[in-house]
Design an enzyme around this catalytic site. Structure first.
Site, mmCIF file in Angstrom:
data_model
loop_
_atom_site.group_PDB
_atom_site.id
_atom_site.type_symbol
_atom_site.label_atom_id
_atom_site.label_comp_id
_atom_site.label_asym_id
_atom_site.label_seq_id
_atom_site.Cartn_x
_atom_site.Cartn_y
_atom_site.Cartn_z
ATOM 1 N N HIS A 1 -1.421 -28.094 -12.030
ATOM 2 C CA HIS A 1 0.045 -27.930 -11.991
ATOM 3 C C HIS A 1 0.753 -29.133 -12.607
ATOM 4 C CE1 HIS A 1 0.322 -29.756 -7.651
ATOM 5 N NE2 HIS A 1 0.683 -30.679 -8.502
ATOM 6 N N GLU B 1 2.796 -24.126 -10.171
ATOM 7 C CA GLU B 1 1.415 -23.835 -9.792
ATOM 8 C C GLU B 1 0.796 -22.841 -10.785
ATOM 9 O OE1 GLU B 1 0.176 -25.743 -7.706
ATOM 10 O OE2 GLU B 1 1.065 -25.675 -5.701
ATOM 11 N N ASN C 1 -5.239 -28.704 -9.552
ATOM 12 C CA ASN C 1 -5.311 -27.316 -10.033
ATOM 13 C C ASN C 1 -4.581 -27.126 -11.361
ATOM 14 O OD1 ASN C 1 -2.632 -27.419 -9.330
ATOM 15 N ND2 ASN C 1 -2.728 -25.888 -7.703
ATOM 16 N N ASP D 1 11.167 -32.561 -9.311
ATOM 17 C CA ASP D 1 11.122 -31.618 -8.191
ATOM 18 C C ASP D 1 11.537 -32.240 -6.865
ATOM 19 O OD1 ASP D 1 8.882 -33.268 -8.113
ATOM 20 O OD2 ASP D 1 7.486 -31.687 -8.631
#
Ligand code: F6R
Length: 265
Positions: free
Chosen positions: A138, A143, A136, A67
Site C-alpha cells: 500500500h 490498500e 502489502n 492520510d
C-alpha cells in the site's frame, strides 16, 4: 523509475532527507507531500538536524499529508496530526497554516475529501511527494485492490495494516479500521515522487512494486508509470529484487552520477 540502493537504513533515510533539503534550499516555498509511519521518523530527524545547521530555510514550505485515521481528532496522541507536529512541524517551527492533513474527525468525510483535493490544487500541486510502503504494497492507505486512479476518500484498512499499526497504540487501545487517504491518482499527480523502504519485511513489497506487473494488487506498482519516481531503499528492503546488480551498477551506493558516456570504440 530510479532505484537507489543504500548500504543501510540510516544512509537511506539520510539520502531522502538530503533530497528534501536540497529542494527546500532551491525552492523554499515548495509544496511537499508528506507521509507518517516508523520509516519516516529518522528522515524527519535528519531534516530537522539539517535545518538547525542552516542548510535551508524551514519555514516557507507548504505541506500536505497523505492520510489520517477516521475518528481521531487532531489532538489525539495517535493521530497523524499529532505525529507530524511532534516529529517535524514543531521542531522546524513551521506555522500551522502552512501544514495540511485531512480531518479524520470531519462530520462529512466525503466533503472533507473534496475540500482536501481542492486545497492541493489551489496550492499549485505537490512538488515532491514522500511515500513509505506497506508490507502489502500500500501507499498512503490505498490498500491492495484500490483503484489506480482513485482520489482522496475513505478506505477500509486491511487486518494486516491494522495489526502492523497496533505497535503505535497503547495495549488494549482500539486501532482505527478506516482512514481518509489521498488516492493513488492524487499521489500520481505529484511532480516528483520519492518512496523510501527500509528493512527485510519490506523486501517482497519492494520487488512487487519495482519488478512486478502494474496492478491494483500492489498499489505501489503504479509508480512504474510515473516519469519522476525514485525508490530509495536499504540492502535489506532491496533483498528480493532480481535486478539489484543492475541498479547498483547504475547508481553505486545510491549515487546519481551525471551520465558521461565516452566514445564507443
Ligand atoms: C502513512 C503512510 C503509510 C506508511 C506505510 C509504512 O502516512 O503513508 O503508507 O508509509 O504503512 O509504514 P511504516 O513506515 O510504519 O512501515
Amino acid at each position: 523509475m530510479k532505484i537507489l540502493i543504500l548500504p543501510d537504513a540510516p544512509s537511506a533515510c539520510c539520502a531522502v532527507a538530503n533530497r528534501m533539503a536540497a529542494l527546500l534550499k532551491a525552492r523554499p516555498e515548495a509544496v511537499l507531500g508528506l507521509a507518517t509511519g516508523g520509516t519516516m521518523e529518522p528522515v524527519y530527524a535528519a531534516l530537522i538536524a539539517q535545518a538547525a545547521k542552516g542548510a535551508f530555510c524551514a519555514t516557507g514550505f507548504t505541506s500536505f499529508n497523505l492520510d489520517e485515521y477516521v475518528g481521531l481528532a487532531p489532538d489525539h496522541p495517535q493521530s497523524y496530526h499529532h505525529y507530524m507536529r511532534a516529529h517535524l512541524f514543531a521542531p522546524l517551527g513551521l506555522a500551522a497554516s502552512n501544514t495540511h492533513l485531512p480531518r479524520g474527525d470531519a462530520p462529512d468525510l466525503e466533503a472533507e475529501a473534496a475540500r482536501y483535493e481542492q486545497a492541493i490544487t489551489q496550492a499549485g500541486g505537490i512538488d515532491l511527494q514522500l511515500l513509505g510502503i506497506g508490507a502489502n504494497g500500500h501507499i498512503g492507505f490505498n490498500e491492495p485492490s484500490s483503484s489506480l486512479v482513485s482520489r482522496t476518500r475513505v478506505k477500509t484498512l486491511t487486518r494486516k495494516t491494522v495489526e502492523d499499526n497496533r505497535r503505535f497504540f497503547a495495549p488494549g487501545e482500539t486501532v482505527p479500521g478506516y482512514a481518509l487517504t489521498m488516492g493513488i491518482g492524487t499521489v500520481m499527480d505529484a511532480r516528483n515522487i520519492v518512496l523510501l523502504a527500509t528493512g527485510a519485511h519490506k523486501a517482497q513489497a519492494v520487488a512487487a512494486m519495482v519488478e512486478g506487473p502494474v496492478s491494483a494488487s500492489c498499489p505501489a506498482s503504479i509508480l512504474q508509470m510515473h516519469a519522476h519516481a525514485t525508490v530509495v531503499c536499504d540492502r535489506e528492503a532491496a533483498g528480493a529484487l532480481r535486478m539489484s546488480e543492475y541498479y547498483e551498477t547504475v547508481h553505486p551506493e545510491g549515487a546519481e552520477p551525471a551520465l558521461t558516456i565516452g566514445p564507443v570504440v
